[in-house]
Write a protein that holds these residues in place. Structure first.
Motif, PDB file in Angstrom:
ATOM      1  N   LYS A 200      22.242  59.987  78.680  1.00  0.00           N
ATOM      2  CA  LYS A 200      22.022  59.661  79.858  1.00  0.00           C
ATOM      3  C   LYS A 200      21.211  58.041  80.359  1.00  0.00           C
ATOM      4  O   LYS A 200      21.587  56.954  81.030  1.00  0.00           O
ATOM      5  CB  LYS A 200      22.092  60.579  80.797  1.00  0.00           C
ATOM      6  N   GLN A 201      20.393  58.128  80.096  1.00  0.00           N
ATOM      7  CA  GLN A 201      19.333  57.261  80.306  1.00  0.00           C
ATOM      8  C   GLN A 201      19.194  56.519  79.121  1.00  0.00           C
ATOM      9  O   GLN A 201      18.770  55.129  79.036  1.00  0.00           O
ATOM     10  CB  GLN A 201      17.683  57.521  80.064  1.00  0.00           C
ATOM     11  N   HIS A 202      19.429  56.652  78.188  1.00  0.00           N
ATOM     12  CA  HIS A 202      20.835  55.116  77.038  1.00  0.00           C
ATOM     13  C   HIS A 202      21.487  54.581  77.294  1.00  0.00           C
ATOM     14  O   HIS A 202      22.180  54.049  76.823  1.00  0.00           O
ATOM     15  CB  HIS A 202      20.003  56.035  75.505  1.00  0.00           C
ATOM     16  N   GLY A 203      22.304  55.356  78.615  1.00  0.00           N
ATOM     17  CA  GLY A 203      23.657  54.568  78.206  1.00  0.00           C
ATOM     18  C   GLY A 203      24.286  54.833  77.514  1.00  0.00           C
ATOM     19  O   GLY A 203      25.971  54.625  77.410  1.00  0.00           O
ATOM     20  N   ALA A 204      24.131  55.745  77.446  1.00  0.00           N
ATOM     21  CA  ALA A 204      25.332  56.885  76.536  1.00  0.00           C
ATOM     22  C   ALA A 204      26.367  58.173  76.211  1.00  0.00           C
ATOM     23  O   ALA A 204      27.145  58.594  75.279  1.00  0.00           O
ATOM     24  CB  ALA A 204      24.203  57.112  74.287  1.00  0.00           C
ATOM     25  N   LEU A 205      26.411  58.629  78.138  1.00  0.00           N
ATOM     26  CA  LEU A 205      26.843  59.737  77.670  1.00  0.00           C
ATOM     27  C   LEU A 205      28.053  59.059  78.369  1.00  0.00           C
ATOM     28  O   LEU A 205      28.473  58.717  79.243  1.00  0.00           O
ATOM     29  CB  LEU A 205      26.083  60.121  79.171  1.00  0.00           C
TER      30      LEU A 205
ATOM     31  N   GLN B 240      19.957  55.710  66.916  1.00  0.00           N
ATOM     32  CA  GLN B 240      18.323  55.900  68.248  1.00  0.00           C
ATOM     33  C   GLN B 240      18.607  56.314  69.359  1.00  0.00           C
ATOM     34  O   GLN B 240      17.239  57.145  69.429  1.00  0.00           O
ATOM     35  CB  GLN B 240      19.114  54.090  68.777  1.00  0.00           C
TER      36      GLN B 240
ATOM     37  N   VAL C 196      29.345  58.425  70.773  1.00  0.00           N
ATOM     38  CA  VAL C 196      29.828  57.345  70.864  1.00  0.00           C
ATOM     39  C   VAL C 196      29.893  56.677  69.116  1.00  0.00           C
ATOM     40  O   VAL C 196      31.064  56.324  68.173  1.00  0.00           O
ATOM     41  CB  VAL C 196      30.289  56.491  71.595  1.00  0.00           C
TER      42      VAL C 196
ATOM     43  N   TYR D 193      13.620  49.171  69.369  1.00  0.00           N
ATOM     44  CA  TYR D 193      13.691  48.353  70.519  1.00  0.00           C
ATOM     45  C   TYR D 193      13.438  50.226  71.477  1.00  0.00           C
ATOM     46  O   TYR D 193      12.675  50.081  72.830  1.00  0.00           O
ATOM     47  CB  TYR D 193      15.209  48.435  70.917  1.00  0.00           C
ATOM     48  N   THR D 194      13.173  50.930  71.707  1.00  0.00           N
ATOM     49  CA  THR D 194      12.895  52.156  71.664  1.00  0.00           C
ATOM     50  C   THR D 194      11.227  52.294  71.619  1.00  0.00           C
ATOM     51  O   THR D 194      11.118  53.503  71.584  1.00  0.00           O
ATOM     52  CB  THR D 194      13.427  53.371  70.885  1.00  0.00           C
TER      53      THR D 194
ATOM     54  N   SER E 275      14.880  58.215  68.489  1.00  0.00           N
ATOM     55  CA  SER E 275      13.913  58.211  69.388  1.00  0.00           C
ATOM     56  C   SER E 275      13.378  59.385  70.772  1.00  0.00           C
ATOM     57  O   SER E 275      12.787  59.926  71.136  1.00  0.00           O
ATOM     58  CB  SER E 275      14.080  56.700  70.641  1.00  0.00           C
TER      59      SER E 275
ATOM     60  N   THR F  25      20.403  64.166  79.755  1.00  0.00           N
ATOM     61  CA  THR F  25      19.454  63.427  80.700  1.00  0.00           C
ATOM     62  C   THR F  25      19.036  62.587  79.503  1.00  0.00           C
ATOM     63  O   THR F  25      19.696  61.000  80.041  1.00  0.00           O
ATOM     64  CB  THR F  25      18.354  64.031  81.294  1.00  0.00           C
ATOM     65  N   GLN F  26      18.577  62.370  78.314  1.00  0.00           N
ATOM     66  CA  GLN F  26      18.134  61.312  77.608  1.00  0.00           C
ATOM     67  C   GLN F  26      19.432  60.189  76.798  1.00  0.00           C
ATOM     68  O   GLN F  26      19.487  59.435  76.665  1.00  0.00           O
ATOM     69  CB  GLN F  26      17.532  61.779  76.205  1.00  0.00           C
TER      70      GLN F  26
ATOM     71  N   ALA G 123      17.713  48.197  66.834  1.00  0.00           N
ATOM     72  CA  ALA G 123      17.863  49.593  67.829  1.00  0.00           C
ATOM     73  C   ALA G 123      16.566  50.600  67.985  1.00  0.00           C
ATOM     74  O   ALA G 123      16.621  51.521  68.548  1.00  0.00           O
ATOM     75  CB  ALA G 123      19.360  50.375  67.848  1.00  0.00           C
TER      76      ALA G 123
ATOM     77  N   GLN H 223      23.919  54.134  67.885  1.00  0.00           N
ATOM     78  CA  GLN H 223      23.885  55.096  68.833  1.00  0.00           C
ATOM     79  C   GLN H 223      22.948  55.887  68.841  1.00  0.00           C
ATOM     80  O   GLN H 223      22.245  56.854  69.067  1.00  0.00           O
ATOM     81  CB  GLN H 223      25.333  55.010  69.634  1.00  0.00           C
TER      82      GLN H 223
END
Lengths: 341, 341, 341, 341
Positions: B231-236, B66, B59, B97-98, B70, B228-229, B94, B63
């Motif tokens: 998604k785990q970052h809240g970015a999917l 990061q 997005v 943070y990781t 990471s 999956t990663q 950011a 993001q």
């Protein structure tokens, strides 16, 4: 193909597309500082009857859960959630990625009970070695739940009583909030919801937006420098207008509520249809997600003609599937489906 | 107000809005599995002449930085970047943070030098206690840089040589890639860029999209279970179509390149204008961001009539400001500006 | 006061104190590079009949669990553990702090079953949305468990079969390993244990050392730059000799096994004593921790004269308590206790 | 071999070994709740003339830095440190591992200047986009520094003034605190130090203990549930007595100060020796670490007979080396060294 696969199969409500087009060439400041974000936030405060609420716009649901939970918890705290809660199962560990444990509580039909919550917290503090354990730091519930079920006002009040007694902020995941509020079995208004928790979000992605969730902090619960923390999570949209314009549109002329009611009407028809045809339900959902137990042969047959979601295996011969309606579901879709059942 | 404040002040290129509207009612699968994402990825592979590239859509820029950094680093590694690099300064931590350190290298006009990079890595491994230090794990550069400058092909080749020798993946932040490629001083093609690094992203947000960045992994560098990663970052994004349709549009009929060239033409006019009027430049930028040193009185006067960005204080009487052009800059904007200088 | 509160109430076995004193003035290199660490590692390899094992020394149990698990998992993976596992309950979220979820499996008497493990993993990969979930990445078991129970060789073999089939490293928490190996009901040798998992640790803190756990990686499973990762976790001891000398002493002349056997003899007497006096056991433990159900009045009376641990409330009138023996338990302690029951 | 390699080459001061032996068979409660920890904390409060100070014992220096910094910072904050600070260079990214950036400030001889600190913070808040940057959240300095240098009382006061004005807690890394306090050039007492910062630690590992650092929070700065957070970091020692007894011994009869003074006397002799023999110093250190510039040939020759540390390459023919004294350095060691120079 006609699709009941989820409530995010279509784009956005046409009114949103129209407004994006109309405002497209305006020069607006970035990162959520534009007037559409301000205006949308103000409208949401009014709909919530909560003039002091702090409203922020984020892009997606998992992102919202991750950011709200990780910024509200202390480092030594975890979030209590139903074992079936989205944060506990379907977010790829997004909460744990931020260093926090999800403290799962056995739920029923996706819901936790106030008594179980109180019992959990009481046992925690009664444990001699609680300083070696993850402190309960907040409570997460979904409204509607991942199974489409709803908390009654009384259930919400009881949960919030425990939360206040135990000093635990209550967070309501409203990814499908509109569909919950519009359900005929719902007895909680948006205004009441805002009074019965400390933070909740109004889901846009699944209720007519291209993307976007509006986080509403009540009781001055917004974390300090929240915008910086959003940025730190990689979640601060440069063109914040994309979220502001969408929510401004959804909260103009009750659009959010109208399209939610439409989806619920469609879901009621769908539910009735399956019931009339003698299908078994996995559970009784009053909202836009309906969980049906299909014979595997029927599943094969249907899936060639219409889209829906496989939920889980029931037994060797049966599978639980989900049919979801949304703002974009057409009467004709239901009629077509009825010919297949 | 006319705005040169940034390259994200307007919405999206009208063609994108049009395509979003046209495809709006199609039922598409979520999370980036829709045909538009597939099609956009394929077009990007073709433009890059890189048939095996793995393309993902995210997005926003922070993001993307990061997530790419990471997921490509080992836990004990950090990322080398210019001290002025976006990841080192303007992403609210950011990367840290990781769990990863940004290993900053003194840059010049936003760029790092191959020799300094080699020297840094050589000194690291020559240090007796390097096992107590953060390992250099990848290299981050921006093209164009945060100061609008560009690496020449030779500079890129030299940096990539060091990277390959030292086994460090090279990551190119292309938030403004189009503007770099379109610059008259640029001698690197998109195809060459894809060969001179291991992962880069094609910025959409600042080059005509509402949001979105296309990450291109070459040499099979995509991290395992990357979705999956994400998604785990809240970015999917649930409605991944929002990204797929935009990039499909940008990479149809050279739109991405055409709008970049327009912005660069506008920037050249702007630069010429300031030069003719005798303004001093903070540095010589060949792309869409121009950094001017204004007297504070002039700054006050101008800022009442046109939007631009304050960069930093130069001295008591002068301030560095930034004027940015974009796909949405009009000839008339430049003409109006010329009346104010 | 006489204490059965835990197995870490006394200092170290006197032989350890003696060796620390004897070696005290030697000038030794730091961070685990001293000859005592090397020697201790070599002795452990020999006791394990595992010449290629990689042995590292850490300070404490939670630290060891945190470092081993977080360095062996991929970012998108979690660790499967019994719901009662130490990592799931009593480590203050140390695993989640590193970004990983503990995937809890319902256990029985502290143990997980191979069939449940296989079922969990099978269901994970059968789920249509598994890419949105935390991948199972390794398996954690304790030997003995937190309830003092033991896996039989057959049970271990079955679990390890599943692990190998599913490509999941198996990690055995051996905080009390000595007491497990010395139990009369145990049928697993240290050599066999080393063959039935991928990494385990030999607990020192609870088996006669002042502090220290020896991590043994078999099958070349030691994470890359493990020393750097230990440092990054703040866990690298400057005077690594403190750990090396202790483990060198414990693994000289079978000391580790002798003191474990002593503790188990004491535990057997304790168990017999409680049984003879008609006390109820919470469960049947064959190792050094005995869980007794006490009437609350008896609990009050006893606790004035001898130390033990409160485990949990059984019902309104009864409490589960734990009596632990260790290398330092004296025959006289048991005799005195017998006068109180 | 005689060693000046570091101040952690020997075991512990013999008095510590004696006390560990004497108390070895006492049954004591775990996790720092034993009377020796309480007693040591009380003695430290008295030595600091700081009756309300909160004292905690941790195992090592990097661990202490990591835990103190990560628990005192807000998520959006970083720690300001000299570019040469231990946390910035030699802790394998332990601070970043917890999600926080080290905001490095150019130092001189290992020290930061109050004016540079104030300037950094002032520029931060003057930046239009500071909400997109890492907030300065605390200040870290070392006393003595990694180069053996000391802050004068006036310098400390000036730094603390800035910290108080800017609301930044000041943290003093006292890994070698004893050697700083004992230096003839030092004008800061322990009592004054406690008044000139918000948290500091008294290094044990490098000043006569086997391991251990005593963290002293003044002004009620101890983070909430600090013990739980220590546990969460894997740093809570089961046999906390190991730390309590050591610090109780060090703070009985001025032992900590006596052994520090001895080391400083030895360092003065060493310094004089190198000066008399015409060696060049890398910088002028008034404490137990002396940095000498050696010709590479001399380095080879010396290193065959005595241990010391390679610091860094000076030029093609010279190397900076470090000679460190400690409580365990003997007069005879210096005399022997003098025969080699």
């Amino acid at each position: 193909m006609i699709s009941f696969a989820s409530d995010y199969v279509a784009g956005a409500h046409p009114e949103i597309i129209k407004r994006l087009a109309e405002t497209n060439m305006e020069n607006l400041s970035g990162y959520g500082t534009d007037p559409y974000c301000a205006q949308a936030a103000e409208k949401i405060r009014q709909y919530c009857h909560c003039p002091e609420a702090e409203v922020y716009f984020l892009v997606g649901g998992t992102q919202t859960n991750q950011i709200v939970i990780s910024t509200m918890l202390q480092p030594y705290e975890g979030v209590i959630a139903a074992d079936s809660g989205h944060v506990n199962v379907h977010e790829a560990g997004a909460i744990e990625y931020t260093g926090h444990k999800v403290l799962s509580l056995a739920g029923k039909d996706g819901k936790i009970a106030a008594a179980d919550l109180e019992n959990y917290v009481a046992r925690f503090y009664a444990d001699d070695s609680y300083e070696h354990m993850v402190f309960p730091g907040m409570v997460y519930i979904s409204f509607p739940t991942e199974y489409g079920t709803l908390y009654s006002k009384k259930e919400l009040q009881e949960i919030y009583e425990v939360c206040k007694k135990r000093n635990l902020p209550l967070f309501v995941d409203g990814a499908r909030l509109g569909y919950g509020l519009a359900s005929s079995e719902n007895d909680v208004t948006l205004e009441e919801l805002a009074q019965l928790c400390d933070v909740f979000y109004i889901g846009g992605t699944k209720v007519g937006a291209l993307c976007g969730e509006a986080v509403v902090f009540t009781n001055h619960h917004a974390p300090k420098y929240f915008v910086t923390q959003i940025k730190q999570h990689g979640a601060l949209l440069a063109k914040g207008r994309l979220l502001g314009i969408q929510f401004d549109t959804l909260f103009t002329d009750d659009l959010y509520f109208k399209i939610s009611e439409h989806a619920i009407r469609m879901a009621a028809k769908l539910k009735q249809l399956f019931a009339e045809k003698g299908y078994r339900f996995y559970l009784d959902s009053p909202t836009n997600q309906q969980f049906i137990i299909l014979e595997n042969e029927k599943l094969q047959e249907l899936s060639a003609k219409v889209d829906f979601s496989i939920w889980e295996k029931q037994d060797e011969k049966h599978t639980v599937v989900r049919f979801a309606t949304s703002w974009s579901t057409q009467e004709a879709d239901i009629e077509y489906l009825s010919t297949l059942l």
